[in-house]
Design a protein around this motif. Structure first.
Motif, PDB file in Angstrom:
ATOM      1  N   GLY A  40       0.774  -1.225   0.000  1.00  0.00           N
ATOM      2  CA  GLY A  40       0.000   0.000   0.000  1.00  0.00           C
ATOM      3  C   GLY A  40       0.807   1.276   0.000  1.00  0.00           C
ATOM      4  O   GLY A  40       0.231   2.377  -0.066  1.00  0.00           O
ATOM      5  N   GLU A  41       2.132   1.192   0.060  1.00  0.00           N
ATOM      6  CA  GLU A  41       2.955   2.396   0.115  1.00  0.00           C
ATOM      7  C   GLU A  41       3.187   2.969  -1.279  1.00  0.00           C
ATOM      8  O   GLU A  41       3.174   2.255  -2.283  1.00  0.00           O
ATOM      9  CB  GLU A  41       4.303   2.100   0.775  1.00  0.00           C
ATOM     10  N   THR A  42       3.421   4.277  -1.310  1.00  0.00           N
ATOM     11  CA  THR A  42       3.746   4.988  -2.542  1.00  0.00           C
ATOM     12  C   THR A  42       5.085   5.682  -2.391  1.00  0.00           C
ATOM     13  O   THR A  42       5.574   5.892  -1.275  1.00  0.00           O
ATOM     14  CB  THR A  42       2.679   6.050  -2.854  1.00  0.00           C
ATOM     15  N   LEU A  43       5.685   6.059  -3.521  1.00  0.00           N
ATOM     16  CA  LEU A  43       6.946   6.795  -3.458  1.00  0.00           C
ATOM     17  C   LEU A  43       6.779   8.100  -2.694  1.00  0.00           C
ATOM     18  O   LEU A  43       7.651   8.497  -1.911  1.00  0.00           O
ATOM     19  CB  LEU A  43       7.456   7.090  -4.870  1.00  0.00           C
ATOM     20  N   SER A  44       5.647   8.771  -2.918  1.00  0.00           N
ATOM     21  CA  SER A  44       5.401  10.029  -2.229  1.00  0.00           C
ATOM     22  C   SER A  44       5.363   9.842  -0.717  1.00  0.00           C
ATOM     23  O   SER A  44       5.983  10.591   0.045  1.00  0.00           O
ATOM     24  CB  SER A  44       4.083  10.640  -2.721  1.00  0.00           C
ATOM     25  N   GLY A  45       4.646   8.814  -0.271  1.00  0.00           N
ATOM     26  CA  GLY A  45       4.542   8.555   1.157  1.00  0.00           C
ATOM     27  C   GLY A  45       5.870   8.159   1.772  1.00  0.00           C
ATOM     28  O   GLY A  45       6.213   8.589   2.886  1.00  0.00           O
ATOM     29  N   ILE A  46       6.631   7.335   1.065  1.00  0.00           N
ATOM     30  CA  ILE A  46       7.941   6.921   1.567  1.00  0.00           C
ATOM     31  C   ILE A  46       8.874   8.120   1.645  1.00  0.00           C
ATOM     32  O   ILE A  46       9.627   8.285   2.610  1.00  0.00           O
ATOM     33  CB  ILE A  46       8.538   5.820   0.673  1.00  0.00           C
ATOM     34  N   GLY A  47       8.828   8.983   0.610  1.00  0.00           N
ATOM     35  CA  GLY A  47       9.661  10.174   0.625  1.00  0.00           C
ATOM     36  C   GLY A  47       9.387  11.045   1.825  1.00  0.00           C
ATOM     37  O   GLY A  47      10.310  11.534   2.493  1.00  0.00           O
ATOM     38  N   THR A  78       6.523  -2.094  -5.661  1.00  0.00           N
ATOM     39  CA  THR A  78       5.838  -3.299  -5.200  1.00  0.00           C
ATOM     40  C   THR A  78       6.296  -3.678  -3.798  1.00  0.00           C
ATOM     41  O   THR A  78       7.436  -3.390  -3.413  1.00  0.00           O
ATOM     42  CB  THR A  78       6.122  -4.472  -6.153  1.00  0.00           C
ATOM     43  N   PRO A  79       5.417  -4.316  -3.002  1.00  0.00           N
ATOM     44  CA  PRO A  79       5.805  -4.755  -1.662  1.00  0.00           C
ATOM     45  C   PRO A  79       7.035  -5.655  -1.710  1.00  0.00           C
ATOM     46  O   PRO A  79       7.141  -6.532  -2.565  1.00  0.00           O
ATOM     47  CB  PRO A  79       4.570  -5.517  -1.173  1.00  0.00           C
ATOM     48  N   GLY A  80       7.972  -5.409  -0.797  1.00  0.00           N
ATOM     49  CA  GLY A  80       9.199  -6.193  -0.746  1.00  0.00           C
ATOM     50  C   GLY A  80      10.330  -5.610  -1.563  1.00  0.00           C
ATOM     51  O   GLY A  80      11.487  -6.040  -1.421  1.00  0.00           O
ATOM     52  N   GLN A  81      10.019  -4.645  -2.426  1.00  0.00           N
ATOM     53  CA  GLN A  81      11.059  -4.013  -3.251  1.00  0.00           C
ATOM     54  C   GLN A  81      12.005  -3.205  -2.358  1.00  0.00           C
ATOM     55  O   GLN A  81      11.574  -2.499  -1.458  1.00  0.00           O
ATOM     56  CB  GLN A  81      10.414  -3.100  -4.285  1.00  0.00           C
TER      57      GLN A  81
END
Length: 351
Positions: free
Chosen positions: A221-228, A251-254
């Motif tokens: 469920g994570e996005t690059l924006s959220g991780i950033g 993707t999950p696990g990446q």
């Protein structure tokens, strides 16, 4: 002077220093030992490849080319900071160079100018080829420079050498120019600083904010924006470092490489809409030059200056062309506008 370390120890030393390593098939026995001695080893030599494209470059340094069989290095450092291990033992990277330079490396003192080719460098040096065209225009991404620093440090630490044991091909063999785009004095200074602390391998867990070389494992469920936002870096920079392109699917696990914030991340924007332009000394161009260096567009040997000189103009022109940013509407625009300024600092510092 030292006995070369084993293949397993080489890979482990790189990983302990926080380097992302890819072990190519058969690298542990890929060498030119039948053509001459390997060791005693005395230092680490840095090169640029005059090639582009990681896959293409890996193939070239593995196989070599007509008149110079592979392997052409022990490790190839790609644009994204990955070290591809190519050979273990004698490799065709150094050629014949100046014996006075070798003696200076052994003594860990200042290097004399290379003016002879009387000594076999393939016997005495580990070699890292770095993916770059070597034309003075091809940028050196911060992730790649960080990996070069870490790889050189790893071998110095493994052998108990100082940073004086790290040299460039241009310092070894008369007529060579590599590596071009940063100075060896700068690299040795970075290695010396890193050797003062313990190895700093990257985290494989949730990641650490601003930790250069760390990794982050994507959760469902994570996005690059959220991780950033979570890590304090821009999602655009995360995408750039990890070579993720539109539509920016993860993707999950990446595992994502988390870029570190470079020195000089605090900056004062120039007044807009006028921005910064050639020939001006007010406002100062130093912040612009720092960001250009940290993104690989400006040679690190260029001194910081208030004046917006020719080398800065050339770097800005290349940056604008790459990102279709033409402040005045003219091609080869050497002025930096608001959009260019914001993008440049976002790529350099994540802010």
């Amino acid at each position: 002077m030292a006995t070369p370390i084993t293949a397993n120890r080489l890979a482990a030393a790189l990983r302990a220093e926080g380097v992302r390593v890819v072990e190519r098939s058969g690298w542990k026995t890929h060498n030119r030992n039948h053509k001459g001695p390997w060791g005693p080893v005395n230092g680490v030599m840095i090169h640029h490849t005059v090639t582009s494209g990681t896959s293409n470059t890996v193939g070239i340094v593995e196989r070599g080319y007509e008149g110079l069989p592979g392997p052409l290095c022990h490790g190839m450092i790609a644009k994204d900071g990955t070290v591809h291990l190519i050979g273990q033992g004698r490799t065709n990277h150094a050629g014949r160079g100046d014996g006075d330079v070798l003696r200076a490396v052994i003594a860990e003192r200042a290097l004399p100018a290379a003016n002879e080719a009387d000594t076999d460098g393939n016997t005495h040096f580990y070699g890292f080829e770095c993916e770059n065209l070597g034309d003075g225009h091809d940028p050196w991404p911060p992730t790649q420079l960080d990996a070069i620093e870490r790889a050189a440090t790893a071998l110095c630490r493994a052998h108990g050498w100082s940073a004086a044991s790290v040299i460039g091909h241009k310092e070894w063999q008369p007529g060579k120019v590599d590596p071009k785009g940063f100075t060896m004095a700068w690299l040795r200074e970075r290695v010396a600083g890193r050797l003062k602390s313990k190895p700093s391998g990257g985290s494989s867990g949730g990641g650490s904010q601003g930790a250069s070389g760390s990794t982050y494992v994507v959760k469902g469920g994570e996005t690059l924006s959220g991780i950033g936002k979570k890590l304090g870096v821009s999602w655009e920079r995360l995408a750039q470092v990890n070579k993720i392109t539109a539509p920016y699917v993860i993707t999950p696990g990446q595992k994502l490489t988390v870029p570190g914030k470079a020195a000089g991340g605090t900056y004062t924007p120039p007044p807009f809409p006028n921005g910064l332009a050639p020939g001006r000394s007010s406002p100062s161009a130093k912040s612009l030059q720092m960001a250009l260096k940290d993104t690989g567009w400006l040679d690190r040997s260029v001194p910081l200056a208030d004046n917006y000189g020719p080398q800065t103009q050339k770097a800005v022109t290349g940056f604008n062309r790459k990102h279709n940013l033409f402040t005045t509407g003219r091609p080869n625009d050497p002025a930096i506008g608001r959009r260019g300024w914001d993008l440049l600092h976002q790529l350099a510092y994540g802010n």
